[in-house]
Design an enzyme around this catalytic site. Structure first.
Site, PDB file in Angstrom:
ATOM      1  N   GLY A  49       2.720   2.251  10.763  1.00 33.17           N
ATOM      2  CA  GLY A  49       3.709   3.325  10.622  1.00 33.17           C
ATOM      3  C   GLY A  49       4.448   3.645  11.908  1.00 33.17           C
ATOM      4  O   GLY A  49       5.114   4.672  12.012  1.00 33.17           O
ATOM      5  N   GLY A  55       2.966  -1.113   4.192  1.00 32.68           N
ATOM      6  CA  GLY A  55       3.129   0.308   3.876  1.00 32.68           C
ATOM      7  C   GLY A  55       4.586   0.628   3.603  1.00 32.68           C
ATOM      8  O   GLY A  55       5.101   0.402   2.499  1.00 32.68           O
ATOM      9  N   GLY A  56       5.273   1.137   4.606  1.00 32.75           N
ATOM     10  CA  GLY A  56       6.652   1.616   4.459  1.00 32.75           C
ATOM     11  C   GLY A  56       7.589   0.652   3.744  1.00 32.75           C
ATOM     12  O   GLY A  56       8.348   1.061   2.853  1.00 32.75           O
ATOM     13  N   ASN A 108       0.885  -1.174   0.000  1.00 29.00           N
ATOM     14  CA  ASN A 108       0.000   0.000   0.000  1.00 29.00           C
ATOM     15  C   ASN A 108       0.916   1.215   0.000  1.00 29.00           C
ATOM     16  O   ASN A 108       1.511   1.541   1.023  1.00 29.00           O
ATOM     17  CB  ASN A 108      -0.892  -0.020   1.251  1.00 29.00           C
ATOM     18  N   TRP A 109       1.014   1.839  -1.153  1.00 31.02           N
ATOM     19  CA  TRP A 109       1.958   2.955  -1.273  1.00 31.02           C
ATOM     20  C   TRP A 109       1.449   4.240  -0.617  1.00 31.02           C
ATOM     21  O   TRP A 109       2.197   5.198  -0.472  1.00 31.02           O
ATOM     22  CB  TRP A 109       2.264   3.217  -2.761  1.00 31.02           C
ATOM     23  N   LYS A 110       0.181   4.287  -0.268  1.00 32.76           N
ATOM     24  CA  LYS A 110      -0.403   5.496   0.333  1.00 32.76           C
ATOM     25  C   LYS A 110      -0.116   6.690  -0.594  1.00 32.76           C
ATOM     26  O   LYS A 110      -0.149   6.527  -1.798  1.00 32.76           O
ATOM     27  CB  LYS A 110       0.134   5.680   1.754  1.00 32.76           C
ATOM     28  N   HIS A 144      -9.357   1.682   4.888  1.00 37.25           N
ATOM     29  CA  HIS A 144      -8.075   1.801   5.599  1.00 37.25           C
ATOM     30  C   HIS A 144      -8.256   2.751   6.785  1.00 37.25           C
ATOM     31  O   HIS A 144      -9.015   3.722   6.694  1.00 37.25           O
ATOM     32  CB  HIS A 144      -6.990   2.320   4.647  1.00 37.25           C
ATOM     33  N   GLU A 175      -5.330  -4.732  10.528  1.00 40.98           N
ATOM     34  CA  GLU A 175      -4.291  -3.724  10.740  1.00 40.98           C
ATOM     35  C   GLU A 175      -4.543  -2.993  12.057  1.00 40.98           C
ATOM     36  O   GLU A 175      -5.315  -2.024  12.097  1.00 40.98           O
ATOM     37  CB  GLU A 175      -4.302  -2.698   9.599  1.00 40.98           C
ATOM     38  N   GLU A 219      -6.520   5.081   7.880  1.00 43.49           N
ATOM     39  CA  GLU A 219      -6.257   6.494   7.575  1.00 43.49           C
ATOM     40  C   GLU A 219      -7.469   7.137   6.924  1.00 43.49           C
ATOM     41  O   GLU A 219      -7.783   8.305   7.160  1.00 43.49           O
ATOM     42  CB  GLU A 219      -5.011   6.604   6.681  1.00 43.49           C
ATOM     43  N   SER A 278       3.532  -2.233  10.222  1.00 38.37           N
ATOM     44  CA  SER A 278       4.980  -2.377  10.409  1.00 38.37           C
ATOM     45  C   SER A 278       5.495  -3.773  10.071  1.00 38.37           C
ATOM     46  O   SER A 278       6.427  -4.268  10.699  1.00 38.37           O
ATOM     47  CB  SER A 278       5.384  -1.974  11.837  1.00 38.37           C
TER      48      SER A 278
END
Ligand code: 13P
Length: 257
Positions: A177, A238-239, A13-15, A99, A171, A101, A217
């Protein structure tokens, strides 16, 4: 993972990260080293504007492209929004829905999640539905109740054939994150709860077939341990999905014989 009954899916998930040129550079770096990944599906969920290029760049590979959101209406006066049909036509296969966010910053609710799930399925997309508790909720001991509520709302009104097409991503908000990962046992326990909810609602066959991912994470170091849990069928990353070497190591962890 349980490869006998369901697909393992490693999804990035590149956000709101990577421009068009950075997307191209990522694809050029990943493709030569990717290998066959025969035990898992690899998905990259990228910002809307990069979708057509990502589909083109990965068309000769088995990497599927996903979106990070959609609107539940087909078309109309919804400035700035993108519909399921639009995504389908440009080659999207998966779409992240709900999500945390989006729930936190854009008023996404369990009801809009349900509408989006239905719209995605109607267009032939596979929803990746995100659920998860906050640290406060975990400390209050209501994780299982909250997850049950979120999953039931997301899947309300679906039939068994539709429910089979859903991917659920567990999640925990406190792990996103933050560099703080749920332990393999915590992740495994909640993913097992999610499977039992699906079993109650749609029966054992559907429950056995649904892919349930962990996200928060996840990285090259902890992926293998998380994926060793029987009900953790992949990751939403993500990251660590922004860098080819890290993402590749997670894919490789899912492909261990
Ligand atoms: P991180 O892997 O950066 O914690 O993000 C997880 C996530 O939100 C994936 O959807």
């Amino acid at each position: 993972m349980n490869r006998k009954y369901r697909k393992t899916i490693i999804a990035g998930n590149w956000k709101m990260n990577k421009t068009l040129s950075e997307t191209k550079a990522f694809a050029e770096e990943l493709k030569p080293v990717l290998g066959k990944h025969k035990w898992c599906e690899v998905v990259l969920c990228v910002p809307f504007v990069n979708i057509p290029a990502a589909v083109r760049l990965f068309k000769d590979t088995r990497v599927a492209i996903g979106a990070e959101n959609l609107h539940f209406e087909d078309h109309g006066a919804f400035t700035g929004e993108v519909s399921a049909n639009m995504l389908k036509e440009v080659g999207v296969k998966y779409v992240i829905i709900g999500h945390s966010e989006r729930r936190e910053y854009y008023n996404e609710t369990d009801f809009t999640v349900n509408k989006k799930v239905k719209a995605a399925l109607e267009a032939g997309l596979h929803p990746i539905v995100c659920v998860g508790e906050s640290l406060e909720q975990r400390e209050l001991g209501v994780t299982s109740e909250l997850i049950t509520y979120q999953v039931k709302c997301a899947l309300a009104g679906l039939d068994a054939a539709q429910a089979r097409k859903i991917v659920i991503a567990y999640e925990p908000l406190w792990a996103i994150g933050t560099g703080k990962t749920a332990t393999a046992e915590q992740a495994g326990e909640v993913c097992q709860t999610i499977r039992s909810i699906i079993r109650k609602e749609f029966g054992a066959r559907v429950a056995r077939a649904v892919t349930i991912q962990y996200g928060g994470s996840m990285n090259a170091k902890n992926a293998a341990e998380l994926l060793a849990q029987p009900d953790v069928d992949g990751g939403l990353i993500g990251g660590a999905a922004l860098k080819v070497p890290d993402f590749l190591q997670i894919i490789n962890a899912a492909n261990q014989e």
